[in-house]
Design a protein around this motif. Structure first.
Motif, short mmCIF file in Angstrom:
data_model
loop_
_atom_site.label_atom_id
_atom_site.label_comp_id
_atom_site.label_asym_id
_atom_site.label_seq_id
_atom_site.Cartn_x
_atom_site.Cartn_y
_atom_site.Cartn_z
N ARG A 278 0.82 -1.21 0.00
CA ARG A 278 0.00 0.00 0.00
C ARG A 278 0.86 1.26 0.00
O ARG A 278 1.78 1.39 0.78
CB ARG A 278 -0.91 0.02 1.24
N ARG A 279 0.58 2.15 -0.91
CA ARG A 279 1.25 3.45 -0.97
C ARG A 279 0.21 4.52 -1.25
O ARG A 279 -0.83 4.25 -1.84
CB ARG A 279 2.29 3.51 -2.10
N SER A 280 0.54 5.74 -0.85
CA SER A 280 -0.27 6.87 -1.26
C SER A 280 0.28 7.38 -2.57
O SER A 280 1.48 7.33 -2.80
CB SER A 280 -0.18 7.99 -0.22
N TRP B 165 -4.45 10.25 1.76
CA TRP B 165 -5.19 10.64 2.96
C TRP B 165 -4.55 11.89 3.53
O TRP B 165 -3.34 11.92 3.79
CB TRP B 165 -5.08 9.48 3.96
N THR C 82 -5.21 15.33 6.33
CA THR C 82 -6.04 16.05 7.31
C THR C 82 -5.60 17.51 7.25
O THR C 82 -6.19 18.30 6.54
CB THR C 82 -5.88 15.48 8.74
C1 LIG Z 1 -4.89 10.53 10.04
C2 LIG Z 1 -3.85 10.81 9.00
C3 LIG Z 1 -3.73 12.09 8.51
C4 LIG Z 1 -2.76 12.40 7.57
N1 LIG Z 1 -2.65 13.68 7.13
C5 LIG Z 1 -1.66 14.01 6.29
C6 LIG Z 1 -1.52 15.35 5.85
O1 LIG Z 1 -2.30 16.23 6.20
N2 LIG Z 1 -0.47 15.64 5.05
C7 LIG Z 1 0.42 14.67 4.64
O2 LIG Z 1 1.36 15.00 3.92
N3 LIG Z 1 0.27 13.38 5.00
C8 LIG Z 1 -0.74 13.03 5.81
N4 LIG Z 1 -0.88 11.73 6.21
C9 LIG Z 1 0.08 10.72 5.73
C10 LIG Z 1 -0.18 10.28 4.29
O3 LIG Z 1 -1.52 9.90 4.10
C11 LIG Z 1 0.72 9.08 3.89
O4 LIG Z 1 0.40 7.95 4.64
C12 LIG Z 1 2.17 9.40 4.05
O5 LIG Z 1 2.51 10.44 3.17
C13 LIG Z 1 3.08 8.18 3.74
O6 LIG Z 1 2.85 7.71 2.44
P1 LIG Z 1 2.37 6.20 2.18
O7 LIG Z 1 0.91 6.15 2.56
O8 LIG Z 1 2.62 6.00 0.73
O9 LIG Z 1 3.20 5.33 3.04
C14 LIG Z 1 -1.88 11.39 7.11
C15 LIG Z 1 -2.04 10.08 7.59
C16 LIG Z 1 -3.00 9.79 8.52
C17 LIG Z 1 -3.13 8.38 9.03
#
Ligand SMILES: Cc1cc2nc3c(=O)[nH]c(=O)nc-3n(C[C@H](O)[C@H](O)[C@H](O)COP(=O)(O)O)c2cc1C
Length: 182
Positions: free
Chosen positions: A10-12, A131, A133
């Motif tokens: 899983r990646r964003s 994702w 916030t």
């Molecule tokens: C509750 C929550 C809020 C998040 N909010 C942000 C955010 O506002 N900005 C951001 O850059 N990443 C945010 N993230 C992290 C990203 O969604 C992401 O997980 C992170 O960049 C790592 O990348 P990956 O999902 O590919 O591992 C948040 C994660 C969670 C669980």
């Protein structure tokens, strides 16, 4: 797609374009969210979809919040552009019910589980999401505009679309650093 491979990789994906999930694909995403673990069956979830004009409505709300803070023009402009980072944003709200045995935190966690399930369901169908916030998720102006009251919480803005870039490689983490045995 293999379920374990989906979970392990899983990646964003921060660059998203059309097409967005629609019809059955979008319903599958909601259905995945609605399968989040849910103590006592309280169904503590609201999914607010913004696309098309809805993205502008969400942008207007964020701009209003920034202005209410007395933010400078740069911040206001950034707030107004934020929703347009993807062709669809699903705001996931934990809708909390007072309950003797289910504290608020568990209902917030359930909504968080829904966000990840929805992100994974998108990927499983060839879409992608990220994702976010940020301060707007907790801002009183945004909460009020979206009808988020009391212990309810915006747990995330789930940006959705189709991949416009390649996923970064997953960095394997050292399991031993995170796992303990009693
Ligand atoms: C509750 C929550 C809020 C998040 N909010 C942000 C955010 O506002 N900005 C951001 O850059 N990443 C945010 N993230 C992290 C990203 O969604 C992401 O997980 C992170 O960049 C790592 O990348 P990956 O999902 O590919 O591992 C948040 C994660 C969670 C669980």
């Amino acid at each position: 797609m293999d379920a374990l491979a989906l979970l392990l990789n899983r990646r964003s994906l921060p660059k998203l374009i059309e097409p967005v999930p629609q019809g059955d694909s979008l319903n599958n995403i909601f259905r995945a969210g609605l399968r989040a673990p849910d103590h006592a069956g309280l169904t503590p979830w609201r999914f607010i979809v913004s696309q098309g004009e809805g993205l502008q409505k969400l942008a207007d709300i964020l701009v209003e919040a920034a202005k209410a803070d007395g933010a400078d023009d740069t911040v206001i402009e950034k707030a107004g552009k934020a929703p347009f980072r993807a062709p669809m944003v699903i705001t996931v709200v934990a809708k909390v019910t007072d309950h003797d045995k289910v504290p608020v935190i568990e209902q917030h966690l359930s909504a968080g589980c829904a966000v990840q399930a929805m992100q994974l369901a998108a990927v499983a169908q060839g879409f992608a999401g990220f994702w976010r916030t940020g301060k707007w998720a907790y801002h009183p102006v945004v909460r009020e505009a979206l009808g988020v009251t009391g212990n309810d919480l915006i747990v995330g803005f789930l940006y959705m679309g189709s991949p416009a870039c390649r996923e970064a490689k997953v960095h394997e983490r050292d399991i031993a650093q995170f796992v303990e045995y009693l």
